[in-house]
Design an enzyme around this catalytic site. Structure first.
Site, PDB file in Angstrom:
ATOM      1  N   HIS A  61      -4.489  12.677   5.251  1.00 13.92           N
ATOM      2  CA  HIS A  61      -4.184  13.439   4.139  1.00 13.92           C
ATOM      3  C   HIS A  61      -4.355  12.281   2.811  1.00 13.92           C
ATOM      4  O   HIS A  61      -3.871  11.249   2.907  1.00 13.92           O
ATOM      5  CB  HIS A  61      -2.827  13.859   3.901  1.00 13.92           C
ATOM      6  CG  HIS A  61      -2.346  14.630   2.482  1.00 13.92           C
ATOM      7  ND1 HIS A  61      -1.299  15.066   2.376  1.00 13.92           N
ATOM      8  CD2 HIS A  61      -3.192  14.821   1.636  1.00 13.92           C
ATOM      9  CE1 HIS A  61      -1.378  15.757   1.325  1.00 13.92           C
ATOM     10  NE2 HIS A  61      -2.513  15.463   0.648  1.00 13.92           N
TER      11      HIS A  61
ATOM     12  N   HIS B 237     -19.045   6.371  -0.823  1.00 14.10           N
ATOM     13  CA  HIS B 237     -20.231   6.284   0.218  1.00 14.10           C
ATOM     14  C   HIS B 237     -19.813   5.760   1.530  1.00 14.10           C
ATOM     15  O   HIS B 237     -19.077   4.779   1.719  1.00 14.10           O
ATOM     16  CB  HIS B 237     -21.448   5.625  -0.186  1.00 14.10           C
ATOM     17  CG  HIS B 237     -21.338   4.148  -0.605  1.00 14.10           C
ATOM     18  ND1 HIS B 237     -21.438   3.257   0.112  1.00 14.10           N
ATOM     19  CD2 HIS B 237     -20.829   3.671  -1.729  1.00 14.10           C
ATOM     20  CE1 HIS B 237     -21.175   2.228  -0.386  1.00 14.10           C
ATOM     21  NE2 HIS B 237     -20.671   2.262  -1.468  1.00 14.10           N
TER      22      HIS B 237
HETATM   23  C1  LIG Z   1       5.678   4.915   0.015  1.00  9.39           C
HETATM   24  C2  LIG Z   1       6.588   5.938   0.265  1.00  9.39           C
HETATM   25  C3  LIG Z   1       6.248   6.604   1.423  1.00  9.39           C
HETATM   26  C4  LIG Z   1       7.931   5.016   0.546  1.00  9.39           C
HETATM   27  O1  LIG Z   1       8.902   5.915   0.839  1.00  9.39           O
HETATM   28  P1  LIG Z   1      10.110   5.276   1.820  1.00  9.39           P
HETATM   29  O2  LIG Z   1       9.896   4.857   3.035  1.00  9.39           O
HETATM   30  O3  LIG Z   1      11.179   6.306   1.614  1.00  9.39           O
HETATM   31  O4  LIG Z   1      10.625   4.016   0.809  1.00  9.39           O
HETATM   32  P2  LIG Z   1      11.974   3.829  -0.092  1.00  9.39           P
HETATM   33  O5  LIG Z   1      11.938   4.942  -1.135  1.00  9.39           O
HETATM   34  O6  LIG Z   1      13.071   3.584   0.753  1.00  9.39           O
HETATM   35  O7  LIG Z   1      11.515   2.401  -0.888  1.00  9.39           O
HETATM   36  C5  LIG Z   1      11.258   1.194  -0.158  1.00  9.39           C
HETATM   37  C6  LIG Z   1      10.844   0.159  -1.394  1.00  9.39           C
HETATM   38  O8  LIG Z   1       9.659   0.478  -1.909  1.00  9.39           O
HETATM   39  C7  LIG Z   1       9.518   0.719  -3.053  1.00  9.39           C
HETATM   40  N1  LIG Z   1       8.437   1.731  -3.310  1.00  9.39           N
HETATM   41  C8  LIG Z   1       8.556   2.998  -2.572  1.00  9.39           C
HETATM   42  N2  LIG Z   1       7.422   3.593  -3.097  1.00  9.39           N
HETATM   43  C9  LIG Z   1       6.698   2.744  -3.720  1.00  9.39           C
HETATM   44  C10 LIG Z   1       5.460   3.182  -4.457  1.00  9.39           C
HETATM   45  N3  LIG Z   1       4.868   4.025  -4.281  1.00  9.39           N
HETATM   46  N4  LIG Z   1       5.091   2.103  -5.310  1.00  9.39           N
HETATM   47  C11 LIG Z   1       5.906   0.787  -5.484  1.00  9.39           C
HETATM   48  N5  LIG Z   1       7.069   0.479  -4.919  1.00  9.39           N
HETATM   49  C12 LIG Z   1       7.385   1.646  -4.079  1.00  9.39           C
HETATM   50  C13 LIG Z   1      11.025   1.204  -3.450  1.00  9.39           C
HETATM   51  O9  LIG Z   1      11.162   0.771  -4.870  1.00  9.39           O
HETATM   52  C14 LIG Z   1      11.469   0.261  -2.510  1.00  9.39           C
HETATM   53  O10 LIG Z   1      11.952  -1.300  -3.196  1.00  9.39           O
HETATM   54  P3  LIG Z   1      13.154  -1.961  -2.975  1.00  9.39           P
HETATM   55  O11 LIG Z   1      13.526  -2.096  -1.480  1.00  9.39           O
HETATM   56  O12 LIG Z   1      12.858  -3.207  -3.531  1.00  9.39           O
HETATM   57  O13 LIG Z   1      14.258  -1.211  -3.675  1.00  9.39           O
HETATM   58  C15 LIG Z   1       6.841   6.583  -1.024  1.00  9.39           C
HETATM   59  O14 LIG Z   1       7.911   6.031  -1.852  1.00  9.39           O
HETATM   60  C16 LIG Z   1       5.562   7.101  -1.664  1.00  9.39           C
HETATM   61  O15 LIG Z   1       4.908   6.517  -2.678  1.00  9.39           O
HETATM   62  N6  LIG Z   1       5.256   8.297  -1.166  1.00  9.39           N
HETATM   63  C17 LIG Z   1       3.979   8.984  -1.666  1.00  9.39           C
HETATM   64  C18 LIG Z   1       4.356  10.199  -2.496  1.00  9.39           C
HETATM   65  C19 LIG Z   1       3.143  10.971  -2.825  1.00  9.39           C
HETATM   66  O16 LIG Z   1       1.781  10.414  -2.907  1.00  9.39           O
HETATM   67  N7  LIG Z   1       3.152  12.530  -2.782  1.00  9.39           N
HETATM   68  C20 LIG Z   1       1.986  13.141  -3.164  1.00  9.39           C
HETATM   69  C21 LIG Z   1       1.994  14.135  -2.210  1.00  9.39           C
HETATM   70  S1  LIG Z   1       0.586  15.455  -2.476  1.00  9.39           S
END
Ligand SMILES: CC(C)(COP(=O)(O)OP(=O)(O)OC[C@H]1O[C@@H](n2cnc3c(N)ncnc32)[C@H](O)[C@@H]1OP(=O)(O)O)[C@@H](O)C(=O)NCCC(=O)NCCS
Length: 232
Positions: A147, A138
């Site tokens: 998104h 709400h």
């Molecule tokens: C958050 C996100 C954008 C980060 O991507 P990034 O900037 O490339 O970051 P990295 O992959 O380099 O990760 C950086 C750190 O965060 C951690 N991390 C990344 N995503 C995480 C998540 N979702 N939850 C917990 N930790 C996460 C990694 O393990 C890494 O940790 P470290 O430094 O201790 O090794 C990505 O991991 C994510 O969750 N994307 C969402 C995907 C999604 O929802 N898709 C649906 C599409 S419809």
């Protein structure tokens, strides 16, 4: 209304499925910026060309409506502007299984996918994706070209400013605000405000990146205007 879908990737197929299920618009084809896709058929629907074909398609096929099915928030917003300048009306794709409160305000070029819930007095901006099974509770305000990914849950009176991305399965507790172009990682639990252009992950969510300096880290919606969802 005869309409086209811009973008024939995964999200484009989802939007086609929603529009077919909703049976409101007659979808006549896709357009896609990848010219190599021209002439191919995706789920039985032809890719009619790239965006340069907009004027021709509008005229020759008497298309009046368009919806932009591009996952990237900035590109989706940009293509929506182009379509409007060409004279097309931006249409919405709302799956029949989505539940949208009667008093929610919904913008244009909005996708509300299967099983999504939009509760009372929410405001959903233009070019927003509320993806499969997401929950927007709400009085929550969702800004332009954001998104909310599948299964994400926003509690009541949350504000999500334009361009933000709330990852799959993330949870945002009540009254939190998420700044423009912020990224909430998959499965995160957001318990406090998130500054613009900041990436948060984990439970509770912690900051892992901030791509702005102080000049850019301003809120788009002043605090005084933030909770003005209409009341009956
Ligand atoms: C958050 C996100 C954008 C980060 O991507 P990034 O900037 O490339 O970051 P990295 O992959 O380099 O990760 C950086 C750190 O965060 C951690 N991390 C990344 N995503 C995480 C998540 N979702 N939850 C917990 N930790 C996460 C990694 O393990 C890494 O940790 P470290 O430094 O201790 O090794 C990505 O991991 C994510 O969750 N994307 C969402 C995907 C999604 O929802 N898709 C649906 C599409 S419809």
């Amino acid at each position: 209304m005869k309409s086209i879908i811009v973008g024939c990737g995964g999200h484009g197929r989802v939007v086609l499925d929603i529009l077919r299920a909703a049976e409101i618009h007659e979808v006549v084809g896709f357009l896609d910026s990848n010219a190599d896709m021209s002439g191919r058929r995706i789920d039985g629907l032809e890719v009619l060309g790239d965006l340069s074909a907009l004027g021709r398609v509008r005229h020759d096929l008497e298309v009046e409506g368009a919806i932009i099915a591009i996952g990237d928030n900035g590109v989706r917003r940009h293509y929506a502007d182009i379509c409007e300048r060409t004279g097309l009306k931006l249409v919405n794709a709302i799956h029949p299984s989505a539940n949208v409160a009667a008093n929610a305000i919904i913008g244009r070029n909005v996708v509300i996918a299967a099983g999504a819930l939009v509760c009372a007095h929410c405001q959903i901006g233009d070019s927003v994706i509320l993806n499969t099974g997401s929950i927007v509770d709400h009085e929550t305000m969702i800004g332009t070209a954001t998104h909310v990914c599948p299964g994400a849950r926003l509690a009541g009176r949350v504000s999500v400013e334009s361009g933000a991305f709330v990852g799959i399965g993330a949870t945002v507790i009540q009254s939190v605000r998420i700044g423009c172009d912020a990224i909430i990682g998959a499965g995160a639990v957001v318990t406090d405000n998130v500054a613009p252009l900041t990436t948060m992950v984990g439970v509770p969510a912690r900051e892992i990146k901030r791509t702005c300096d102080d000049e850019w880290s301003t809120w788009l919606v002043p605090e005084s205007l933030r909770r003005t969802a209409p009341v009956s």
